[in-house]
Enzyme design. Structure first.
Site, PDB file in Angstrom:
ATOM      1  N   GLY A  73       0.837  -1.191   0.000  1.00  0.00           N
ATOM      2  CA  GLY A  73       0.000   0.000   0.000  1.00  0.00           C
ATOM      3  C   GLY A  73       0.869   1.237   0.000  1.00  0.00           C
ATOM      4  O   GLY A  73       2.098   1.170   0.151  1.00  0.00           O
ATOM      5  N   ARG A  76       4.121   5.745   2.011  1.00  0.00           N
ATOM      6  CA  ARG A  76       4.798   7.044   2.113  1.00  0.00           C
ATOM      7  C   ARG A  76       4.265   8.020   1.066  1.00  0.00           C
ATOM      8  O   ARG A  76       4.977   8.911   0.623  1.00  0.00           O
ATOM      9  CB  ARG A  76       6.306   6.864   1.955  1.00  0.00           C
ATOM     10  CG  ARG A  76       6.725   6.126   0.687  1.00  0.00           C
ATOM     11  CD  ARG A  76       8.233   6.061   0.547  1.00  0.00           C
ATOM     12  NE  ARG A  76       8.618   5.277  -0.627  1.00  0.00           N
ATOM     13  CZ  ARG A  76       8.961   3.990  -0.587  1.00  0.00           C
ATOM     14  NH1 ARG A  76       8.941   3.349   0.570  1.00  0.00           N
ATOM     15  NH2 ARG A  76       9.308   3.345  -1.679  1.00  0.00           N
ATOM     16  N   ASP A 107       8.452   5.192   8.443  1.00  0.00           N
ATOM     17  CA  ASP A 107       8.098   6.534   8.912  1.00  0.00           C
ATOM     18  C   ASP A 107       7.324   7.337   7.866  1.00  0.00           C
ATOM     19  O   ASP A 107       6.874   8.444   8.135  1.00  0.00           O
ATOM     20  CB  ASP A 107       9.348   7.307   9.342  1.00  0.00           C
ATOM     21  CG  ASP A 107      10.378   7.479   8.225  1.00  0.00           C
ATOM     22  OD1 ASP A 107      10.039   7.220   7.053  1.00  0.00           O
ATOM     23  OD2 ASP A 107      11.518   7.876   8.525  1.00  0.00           O
ATOM     24  N   ASP A 229       4.312  -4.448  -7.840  1.00  0.00           N
ATOM     25  CA  ASP A 229       3.707  -3.220  -7.317  1.00  0.00           C
ATOM     26  C   ASP A 229       4.305  -1.975  -7.969  1.00  0.00           C
ATOM     27  O   ASP A 229       3.822  -0.865  -7.737  1.00  0.00           O
ATOM     28  CB  ASP A 229       3.862  -3.140  -5.789  1.00  0.00           C
ATOM     29  CG  ASP A 229       5.313  -3.282  -5.353  1.00  0.00           C
ATOM     30  OD1 ASP A 229       5.841  -4.393  -5.443  1.00  0.00           O
ATOM     31  OD2 ASP A 229       5.912  -2.281  -4.910  1.00  0.00           O
ATOM     32  N   ASP A 239       7.711   4.781  -9.964  1.00  0.00           N
ATOM     33  CA  ASP A 239       8.502   4.397  -8.792  1.00  0.00           C
ATOM     34  C   ASP A 239       9.987   4.239  -9.103  1.00  0.00           C
ATOM     35  O   ASP A 239      10.556   3.158  -9.017  1.00  0.00           O
ATOM     36  CB  ASP A 239       7.934   3.114  -8.163  1.00  0.00           C
ATOM     37  CG  ASP A 239       6.584   3.359  -7.514  1.00  0.00           C
ATOM     38  OD1 ASP A 239       6.315   4.514  -7.144  1.00  0.00           O
ATOM     39  OD2 ASP A 239       5.801   2.422  -7.389  1.00  0.00           O
TER      40      ASP A 239
END
Length: 439
Positions: A73, A76, A107, A229, A239
């Protein structure tokens, strides 16, 4: 900007998520041309002021990472909304925008260097006519993030036709079954492929991905992390992580620090594209059969055809690079063998060839076929994002110098390129060079 059509999907596919407010952040790079078509304010990119009518979301998806399925998912990133241009809806996404429901132990932040790297590479891809996400702006967040070391945080605003991936379909199948696969497939057909039934949808996605990968390889691009993905269902390059461009021609070249066994090496990208495509075919098979639009044999044929699509497109692109409007597989094979044996620079070899500066007996054989030099000038870049140059720019962290570099990257066929933007790595440097995700 308006709220997402993704909201037409059930909440199974996303979570509503606002980006983090980077109160100390500032925009350091912005593409002025894109900004005219996609006027996204600085304070929105930095999460400081999100319009009330937007409902930002983080998409759910899964994916085979190095051959193993994982539920993932947007850990970030958040999709802010959509902007329509010339009848096409474009996603506006923030990357490095903080934790989401899918962050797991991460994070949700990004590094300055990884965001600028994507900014550079995506602009070059678009300049080369290869379908890709587009980078609108990069900001620094005013805080440190920790990866291999402490780095300045960064956020990227990027634009794409779609952020749905093969991994989105895998997630639908694995977590929701055939009903969720149908919901997603119907949404994709309605928005991106309105004239296609389920079998034709599968074919069209495969053809676009095969062409994209073939074009990558024609310019010496190594994506570095071709997980499912990271494969867009509209055939856009997405990406940018540990990606790089081949310099000295080595077909088995790997630069990614996480690709230990060379799964995503330069010369394996076509077959990996087929493997990824087969994951989508498995997911859509039941839907295709239930709808009466095809059967297992039809689906298997499409998977088998993927390599043929890829090879046809690759030979077309490579023929143009050596000056021909029709395929010349023997000449292509010979020039690649020449580069490998003599350890020549991939990009530079084609430039030298079209400028009559390549010294080898093979050149006389090539000339006898009457190549079109004008065609070569249209497809062979004189500049690529060379590894040494990109790393030095990231280290110096000078936005003005990066903007200067982008002027040449956006015009890759131009001449009079400064020497500082053409630096090549030595053989030893290339042997040791690794790229990292950084996000």
């Amino acid at each position: 900007m308006k709220s997402h059509l993704y909201h037409h999907l059930s909440r199974f596919f996303y979570e509503e998520q606002y980006p983090e407010n980077y109160t100390k952040g500032m925009i350091i790079l912005r593409d002025e041309e894109l900004s005219r078509d996609f006027p996204v304010a600085d304070e929105i990119i930095l999460g400081q002021k999100i319009p009330e009518d937007l409902r930002p979301i983080a998409l759910a998806y899964g994916g085979h990472q190095f051959g193993h399925y994982t539920r993932l998912g947007d850990g970030r990133a958040v999709l802010l909304g959509e902007i329509e241009k010339k009848g096409i809806l474009y996603d506006i996404q923030l990357k490095g925008s903080g934790r989401t429901a899918f962050s797991r132990r991460g994070d949700g932040k990004g590094t300055y260097s990884s965001m600028v790297r994507e900014y550079i590479h995506s602009h070059f891809m678009n300049a080369m006519g290869i379908p890709s996400t587009m980078s609108l702006a990069v900001g620094v967040t005013g805080e440190e993030v920790y990866r291999r070391m402490a780095e300045e945080g960064g956020v990227l605003c990027r634009i794409a036709t779609s952020h749905i991936r093969i991994g989105t379909f895998e997630y639908a199948y694995e977590a929701g079954g055939i009903e969720k696969v149908k919901e997603l497939a119907d949404y994709v057909r309605s928005r991106y492929y309105p004239d296609k039934d389920y079998l034709s949808l599968l074919e069209e996605i495969g053809r676009k991905q095969a062409r994209m990968i073939a074009h990558w390889m024609a310019i010496g691009f190594i994506h570095g992390v071709m997980n499912t993905d990271n494969m867009s269902i509209v055939g856009e390059t997405i990406d940018y992580g540990p990606c790089a461009y081949m310099e000295r021609y080595v077909p088995s070249q790997v630069f990614s620090s996480i690709d230990t066994f060379g799964r995503y090496a330069y010369d394996k990208q076509g077959i990996i594209g087929q493997w990824n495509y087969s994951r989508l075919a498995i997911v859509l098979l039941e839907l295709i059969e239930q709808s009466g639009q095809g059967n297992r044999k039809d689906v298997q044929q499409l998977v088998d055809d993927f390599i043929q699509w890829f090879q046809e497109d690759y030979q077309d692109f490579m023929a143009e690079k050596i000056g021909f409007h029709e395929q010349k597989p023997e000449l292509v094979r010979e020039v690649l063998e020449l580069m490998e044996i003599k350890e020549l620079d991939y990009t530079e070899t084609f430039v030298k060839l079209m400028e009559d500066r390549l010294e080898d007996p093979w050149v006389e054989k090539w000339k006898k076929e009457f190549p079109d030099k004008k065609l070569m000038e249209k497809v062979n870049p004189r500049i690529i994002p060379r590894n040494k140059v990109v790393e030095e720019l990231l280290e110096r962290r000078d936005p003005k110098e990066i903007e200067e570099y982008l002027r040449y990257i956006k015009n890759p066929y131009g001449e009079n390129i400064p020497e500082k933007f053409q630096k090549k790595m030595t053989k030893e440097e290339l042997r040791q060079y690794q790229t990292f995700c950084g996000t």
